[in-house]
Design a protein around this motif. Structure first.
Motif, PDB file in Angstrom:
ATOM      1  N   ARG A 253      48.547  29.157  50.440  1.00  0.00           N
ATOM      2  CA  ARG A 253      49.077  27.989  51.156  1.00  0.00           C
ATOM      3  C   ARG A 253      48.310  26.715  50.824  1.00  0.00           C
ATOM      4  NH1 ARG A 253      50.402  32.371  53.736  1.00  0.00           N
ATOM      5  NH2 ARG A 253      52.177  32.506  55.160  1.00  0.00           N
ATOM      6  N   GLY A 254      47.390  26.792  49.888  1.00  0.00           N
ATOM      7  CA  GLY A 254      46.707  25.575  49.428  1.00  0.00           C
ATOM      8  C   GLY A 254      45.418  25.242  50.165  1.00  0.00           C
ATOM      9  N   TYR A 255      44.794  26.229  50.810  1.00  0.00           N
ATOM     10  CA  TYR A 255      43.596  25.959  51.611  1.00  0.00           C
ATOM     11  C   TYR A 255      42.287  26.411  50.947  1.00  0.00           C
ATOM     12  CZ  TYR A 255      46.557  24.530  55.492  1.00  0.00           C
ATOM     13  OH  TYR A 255      47.452  23.858  56.282  1.00  0.00           O
ATOM     14  N   ALA A 256      42.317  26.628  49.629  1.00  0.00           N
ATOM     15  CA  ALA A 256      41.095  27.120  48.959  1.00  0.00           C
ATOM     16  C   ALA A 256      39.917  26.171  49.149  1.00  0.00           C
ATOM     17  CB  ALA A 256      41.362  27.329  47.471  1.00  0.00           C
ATOM     18  N   PRO A 296      35.232  41.331  44.024  1.00  0.00           N
ATOM     19  CA  PRO A 296      36.222  42.128  43.277  1.00  0.00           C
ATOM     20  C   PRO A 296      37.543  42.277  44.038  1.00  0.00           C
ATOM     21  CG  PRO A 296      34.070  43.194  43.187  1.00  0.00           C
ATOM     22  CD  PRO A 296      33.936  42.046  44.144  1.00  0.00           C
ATOM     23  N   ALA A 297      37.458  42.442  45.362  1.00  0.00           N
ATOM     24  CA  ALA A 297      38.690  42.606  46.161  1.00  0.00           C
ATOM     25  C   ALA A 297      39.501  41.306  46.204  1.00  0.00           C
ATOM     26  CB  ALA A 297      38.339  43.056  47.579  1.00  0.00           C
ATOM     27  N   LEU A 298      38.822  40.163  46.242  1.00  0.00           N
ATOM     28  CA  LEU A 298      39.534  38.875  46.235  1.00  0.00           C
ATOM     29  C   LEU A 298      40.260  38.692  44.904  1.00  0.00           C
ATOM     30  CD1 LEU A 298      36.861  36.542  47.919  1.00  0.00           C
ATOM     31  CD2 LEU A 298      39.138  37.047  48.834  1.00  0.00           C
ATOM     32  N   LEU A 299      39.580  39.013  43.809  1.00  0.00           N
ATOM     33  CA  LEU A 299      40.208  38.907  42.485  1.00  0.00           C
ATOM     34  C   LEU A 299      41.425  39.824  42.413  1.00  0.00           C
ATOM     35  CD1 LEU A 299      36.931  38.839  40.337  1.00  0.00           C
ATOM     36  CD2 LEU A 299      38.558  36.947  40.560  1.00  0.00           C
ATOM     37  N   GLN A 305      39.088  33.195  40.060  1.00  0.00           N
ATOM     38  CA  GLN A 305      37.631  32.978  40.023  1.00  0.00           C
ATOM     39  C   GLN A 305      37.318  31.525  40.361  1.00  0.00           C
ATOM     40  OE1 GLN A 305      35.154  35.480  39.422  1.00  0.00           O
ATOM     41  NE2 GLN A 305      33.969  33.805  40.306  1.00  0.00           N
ATOM     42  N   ARG A 306      38.181  30.603  39.905  1.00  0.00           N
ATOM     43  CA  ARG A 306      37.978  29.180  40.192  1.00  0.00           C
ATOM     44  C   ARG A 306      37.982  28.924  41.706  1.00  0.00           C
ATOM     45  NH1 ARG A 306      35.852  25.572  40.860  1.00  0.00           N
ATOM     46  NH2 ARG A 306      36.440  23.393  40.902  1.00  0.00           N
ATOM     47  N   ASP A 307      38.923  29.529  42.401  1.00  0.00           N
ATOM     48  CA  ASP A 307      38.982  29.347  43.860  1.00  0.00           C
ATOM     49  C   ASP A 307      37.793  30.015  44.558  1.00  0.00           C
ATOM     50  OD1 ASP A 307      41.195  27.710  43.953  1.00  0.00           O
ATOM     51  OD2 ASP A 307      42.631  29.359  44.146  1.00  0.00           O
ATOM     52  N   ILE A 308      37.366  31.154  44.042  1.00  0.00           N
ATOM     53  CA  ILE A 308      36.186  31.816  44.623  1.00  0.00           C
ATOM     54  C   ILE A 308      34.953  30.933  44.426  1.00  0.00           C
ATOM     55  CG2 ILE A 308      34.660  33.825  44.426  1.00  0.00           C
ATOM     56  CD1 ILE A 308      37.199  35.460  43.658  1.00  0.00           C
ATOM     57  N   ASP A 309      34.848  30.320  43.246  1.00  0.00           N
ATOM     58  CA  ASP A 309      33.717  29.409  42.995  1.00  0.00           C
ATOM     59  C   ASP A 309      33.750  28.208  43.947  1.00  0.00           C
ATOM     60  OD1 ASP A 309      32.779  31.043  41.006  1.00  0.00           O
ATOM     61  OD2 ASP A 309      33.702  29.907  39.365  1.00  0.00           O
TER      62      ASP A 309
END
Ligand SMILES: [Zn+2]
Length: 331
Positions: A253-256, A296-299, A305-309
């Protein structure tokens, strides 16, 4: 750029690196510990904590925010000695953690109370922790913390929250609030802090990760606050899989750029008779869980990876820098 206070001195916000936004190092009822947990005062408590923090640093985390304040057993001399032995940055907090009454030391002391003073005394305590340092250690607090849990806005909770808000206005220190998302207490926080003139972008709404209610989480984020998806490993509330799915849904929904990650765990606590009992009761609740299992579960769930960073690096840095910038603009 902004100057950030840590237990080992001031760092530039560029040096924050990868951040876990809500952790603890030592978590206790200090009175209980003084009476019944002599092991806390053994050197091993510090060396074990350093080992755990160094392991976390080795996974690529550079900074943790330690949200241990009054009511959670903040013991600054031990934390300062620990911080001096690890390369991990530890941002220390001031404030008070209460679900109902104010800490008893303030029960009779304050505006309109038996010891009647014009200004809320908690504010001068918190300001001193921020400007002079905590308990003679010289370590300055870099985060404010209060709580509002299931009982909601009791008179004690409100008094602490307004003291935190006013300290934010005086010092420009960011705020983290322990909330109960199932009772939607984050909305009450946003209302009270707004009344006090706090910019809601200065606020990390802690424990949002305990909720799977996307509508509620979007409301908090749309209000400007950062969401603490910060209890990974607390599986008796909701599972890791539910926490991960909620983050994936928010990212979609665009909240990263509103999300931050953490465990809310610690290296030593009196919550269980021994440290080993903690690990046995909550095996995933440790500093390495996000690195080993959550990322790993998020991926796997389709989060890039960009959003996780962003959740580790960009969002905490933008948050701290934003608070400093808004404060400087006001002065
Ligand atoms: Zn916590």
């Amino acid at each position: 750029m902004a100057e950030i206070e840590t237990a080992s001195g001031t760092i530039d916000s560029a040096a924050l690196g990868r951040v876990l936004i809500h952790e603890h190092v030592f978590l206790m009822d200090t009175e209980y510990t003084y009476n019944y947990r002599p092991d806390f005062f053994e050197e091993k408590t510090i060396t074990d904590a350093v080992t755990r923090l160094d392991e976390l640093k080795a996974t690529g985390i550079d900074t943790i925010v330690d949200l241990t304040v009054l009511g959670l057993g903040r013991h600054m001399p031990t934390l300062a000695r620990t911080a001096a032995l690890t390369n991990l940055n530890i941002i220390v907090s001031t404030g008070a953690y209460t679900f109902d009454a104010v800490p008893s030391s303030f029960q009779f002391w304050g505006p309109g109370l038996l010891k009647d003073v014009p200004e809320e005394p908690m504010i001068s305590h918190f300001v001193k922790d921020i400007t002079e340092g905590i308990a003679g250690t010289g370590v300055k607090a870099g985060m404010l913390k209060c709580a509002i849990d299931e009982p909601g806005l009791t008179p004690g909770v409100e008094r602490v929250m307004r003291a935190i808000a006013r300290t934010n206005r005086i010092t420009g220190t960011p705020i983290t609030v322990h909330t109960a998302p199932l009772q939607e207490t984050g909305l009450i926080v946003q209302q009270v802090l707004t009344e006090e003139g706090v910019d809601l972008e200065d606020v990390v709404m802690g424990h949002c990760g305990d909720s799977t209610d996307i509508d509620y989480l979007m409301k908090i984020a749309d209000g400007g606050s950062i969401l603490g998806m910060d209890r990974f490993g607390v599986e008796f509330v909701i599972s890791m899989e539910q926490r991960v799915a909620t983050i994936a849904a928010m990212v979609k929904r665009g909240y990263a750029d509103r999300l931050t990650l953490s465990h809310d765990c610690c290296a030593w606590s009196d919550f269980f008779p021994q440290v080993a009992d903690y690990s046995a009761a909550m095996p995933r609740h440790n500093y390495l869980h996000i690195h080993q299992e959550v990322v790993p579960a998020l991926l796997e769930a389709g989060v890039s990876q960009r959003d996780i960073d962003k959740m580790f690096v960009d969002n905490p840095r933008r948050y701290f820098e934003g608070v400093a910038k808004r404060f400087a603009a006001r002065e």
